[in-house]
Design an enzyme around this catalytic site. Structure first.
Site, PDB file in Angstrom:
ATOM      1  N   TYR A   1       0.807  -1.221   0.000  1.00  0.00           N
ATOM      2  CA  TYR A   1       0.000   0.000   0.000  1.00  0.00           C
ATOM      3  C   TYR A   1       0.845   1.279   0.000  1.00  0.00           C
ATOM      4  O   TYR A   1       0.311   2.366   0.125  1.00  0.00           O
ATOM      5  CB  TYR A   1      -0.920   0.025   1.237  1.00  0.00           C
ATOM      6  CG  TYR A   1      -2.128  -0.861   1.108  1.00  0.00           C
ATOM      7  CD1 TYR A   1      -2.009  -2.245   1.089  1.00  0.00           C
ATOM      8  CD2 TYR A   1      -3.405  -0.315   1.028  1.00  0.00           C
ATOM      9  CE1 TYR A   1      -3.116  -3.065   0.988  1.00  0.00           C
ATOM     10  CE2 TYR A   1      -4.524  -1.127   0.925  1.00  0.00           C
ATOM     11  CZ  TYR A   1      -4.368  -2.497   0.904  1.00  0.00           C
ATOM     12  OH  TYR A   1      -5.485  -3.303   0.805  1.00  0.00           O
TER      13      TYR A   1
ATOM     14  N   LYS B   1       4.950 -14.374   3.467  1.00  0.00           N
ATOM     15  CA  LYS B   1       5.203 -15.240   2.315  1.00  0.00           C
ATOM     16  C   LYS B   1       6.709 -15.259   2.076  1.00  0.00           C
ATOM     17  O   LYS B   1       7.180 -15.031   0.959  1.00  0.00           O
ATOM     18  CB  LYS B   1       4.400 -14.717   1.111  1.00  0.00           C
ATOM     19  CG  LYS B   1       4.338 -15.669  -0.067  1.00  0.00           C
ATOM     20  CD  LYS B   1       3.563 -16.952   0.189  1.00  0.00           C
ATOM     21  CE  LYS B   1       3.736 -17.903  -0.972  1.00  0.00           C
ATOM     22  NZ  LYS B   1       3.095 -19.200  -0.750  1.00  0.00           N
TER      23      LYS B   1
ATOM     24  N   ASP C   1      -0.906 -18.455   2.319  1.00  0.00           N
ATOM     25  CA  ASP C   1      -1.801 -19.427   1.674  1.00  0.00           C
ATOM     26  C   ASP C   1      -2.239 -20.490   2.682  1.00  0.00           C
ATOM     27  O   ASP C   1      -3.426 -20.820   2.797  1.00  0.00           O
ATOM     28  CB  ASP C   1      -1.152 -20.053   0.419  1.00  0.00           C
ATOM     29  CG  ASP C   1       0.286 -20.530   0.631  1.00  0.00           C
ATOM     30  OD1 ASP C   1       0.883 -20.223   1.687  1.00  0.00           O
ATOM     31  OD2 ASP C   1       0.816 -21.217  -0.271  1.00  0.00           O
TER      32      ASP C   1
ATOM     33  N   ASP D   1      -5.414  -7.340   4.664  1.00  0.00           N
ATOM     34  CA  ASP D   1      -6.635  -6.948   3.953  1.00  0.00           C
ATOM     35  C   ASP D   1      -7.385  -8.194   3.499  1.00  0.00           C
ATOM     36  O   ASP D   1      -8.599  -8.319   3.698  1.00  0.00           O
ATOM     37  CB  ASP D   1      -6.261  -6.081   2.741  1.00  0.00           C
ATOM     38  CG  ASP D   1      -7.480  -5.672   1.931  1.00  0.00           C
ATOM     39  OD1 ASP D   1      -8.461  -5.216   2.540  1.00  0.00           O
ATOM     40  OD2 ASP D   1      -7.454  -5.830   0.689  1.00  0.00           O
TER      41      ASP D   1
ATOM     42  N   ASP E   1     -11.158 -10.297   5.264  1.00  0.00           N
ATOM     43  CA  ASP E   1     -12.450 -10.540   4.613  1.00  0.00           C
ATOM     44  C   ASP E   1     -12.855 -11.997   4.828  1.00  0.00           C
ATOM     45  O   ASP E   1     -14.017 -12.314   5.098  1.00  0.00           O
ATOM     46  CB  ASP E   1     -12.389 -10.237   3.105  1.00  0.00           C
ATOM     47  CG  ASP E   1     -12.743  -8.781   2.770  1.00  0.00           C
ATOM     48  OD1 ASP E   1     -12.530  -7.915   3.646  1.00  0.00           O
ATOM     49  OD2 ASP E   1     -13.227  -8.524   1.653  1.00  0.00           O
TER      50      ASP E   1
END
Ligand code: IPM
Ligand code: MG
Length: 359
Positions: free
Chosen positions: A137, A195, A227, A251, A255
């Site tokens: 971001y 990651k 993942d 982010d 969700d």
């Protein structure tokens, strides 16, 4: 009497409607708990931009720094270039006020809201600490030869030692605090999600996290690649206590987390700089198709008010809001935390207020 100056940005779409219910609950809890507040409303939104071409000016960011907190409904308008107003208002607040933590609790209040088979409220109660001012971001990047066959687009991930260190420290402190609240025998664990196998520079997180962990010997350390984290969140959500992760991964996984707790309508977040003006918002977007229909679930916005009160140090008022929401959901009166619940936005706000006064 304590008094708070609270900035209010209703925003677009369902933002004003859900925030109105949040403010209804704020008014009720202020009366019960005995604190005062003053609301300062700001018009910034996609709607406002279409009328005035105004984005957030620097002097308003300066003004926000003088408030105790800011409440935001939702930003995003289908007729405005994607992300333009979101970057000005939401990222303007996050970057402008250095709100380096995005705190997103994932807590299931009632079993019927969970889409996972066989999982109960005892299994889903964790918090994601999302780094909130850097990573993908950072806004460092852009296009070269845009619109030609040779076009190049660059999106740079920026990770600073300071950013990784302070997010990790916040996560460990939170884990320690949560274990204290649960009493003796409560687990305290911080899972680092990154990651660092495919993106080697992510090992800045590995090292900053490990250094901070040394100051918290009683807190268990844990790691998952993002993942695998998604997989574990569905398979064994009970394994998580506090997750600390990058801006982008935070982010995405929040969700997913929102669905575990009943849907986007119920999830709340705090954009926090400890000790400074911070911003609280439901995690959902503006959902333009539900604008003016009085069907959006306001529980995310109401819970954001609860998180704000907790941040302001009024733990009792915050607990009262959370308990009212939990009671309502456990009562079964709200079949789902989305636009198809059959309970209107305003009626749900009234139901929370009624339960809040009853306790
Ligand atoms: C969120 C939202 C924002 C984000 C958007 C609206 C910029 O998705 O708060 O999760 O990506 O952070
Ligand atoms: Mg998001």
């Amino acid at each position: 009497m304590t008094s708070y100056d609270i900035g209010v940005i209703p925003g677009d779409g369902i933002g004003p409607a859900v925030l109105k219910e949040g403010l209804k609950v704020l008014e009720a809890v202020a009366a019960v708990e005995g604190f005062a507040y003053q609301l300062i409303e700001y018009p910034y939104s996609g709607e406002h931009y279409l009328k005035t071409k105004d984005l957030v000016p620097d002097r308003v960011i300066d003004e926000w720094r003088t408030l105790d907190a800011v409440l935001l409904g939702a930003i995003g308008h289908p007729d405005v270039e994607p992300g333009l107003v979101e970057r000005s208002v939401i990222l303007g607040l996050r970057f402008g006020l250095d709100l380096y933590i995005n705190l997103r609790p994932i807590k299931l209040y009632a079993e019927h809201l969970c889409p996972l088979k066989g999982k109960t409220p005892a299994d889903i109660d964790f918090v994601v600490v999302r780094e909130n001012t850097e990573g993908l971001y950072s806004q460092i990047g852009g296009h070269l030869k845009k619109g030609t066959p040779d076009e190049v687009a660059l999106v740079n991930g920026v990770y600073t030692w300071k950013g990784c260190e302070r997010a990790s420290r916040y996560a460990f402190e939170l884990a320690r605090q949560r274990a204290g609240q649960r009493g003796t025998g409560g687990r305290a664990k911080v899972t680092l999600v990154d990651k660092a196998n495919a993106l080697r520079p992510h090992d800045i997180w590995t090292r900053a996290y490990a250094q901070v962990a040394r100051d918290f010997p009683e807190v268990e350390t844990d790691h998952a690649y993002v993942d695998a984290c998604c997989m574990w969140m569905i398979k064994n959500p009970e394994w998580f206590d506090v997750i600390v992760t990058t801006n982008m991964f935070g982010d995405i996984i929040t969700d997913l987390g929102a669905m575990l707790q009943g849907g986007m309508g119920i999830a709340a977040s705090g954009n926090i700089h400890p000790g400074k003006t911070s911003m609280f918002e439901p995690i959902h977007g503006s959902a333009p198709k539900y604008t003016g229909k009085n069907v959006a679930c306001p529980l995310g916005a109401i819970s954001a008010v609860g998180m704000m009160l907790d941040f302001l140090g009024d733990v009792q008022a915050a607990a009262r809001v959370e308990q009212a929401v939990a009671d309502l959901l456990r009562s079964g009166a709200v079949p789902s935390a989305d636009a198809r619940s059959g309970v209107s936005t305003s009626a749900m706000g009234d139901m929370v207020v009624e339960r809040l006064r009853r306790r």
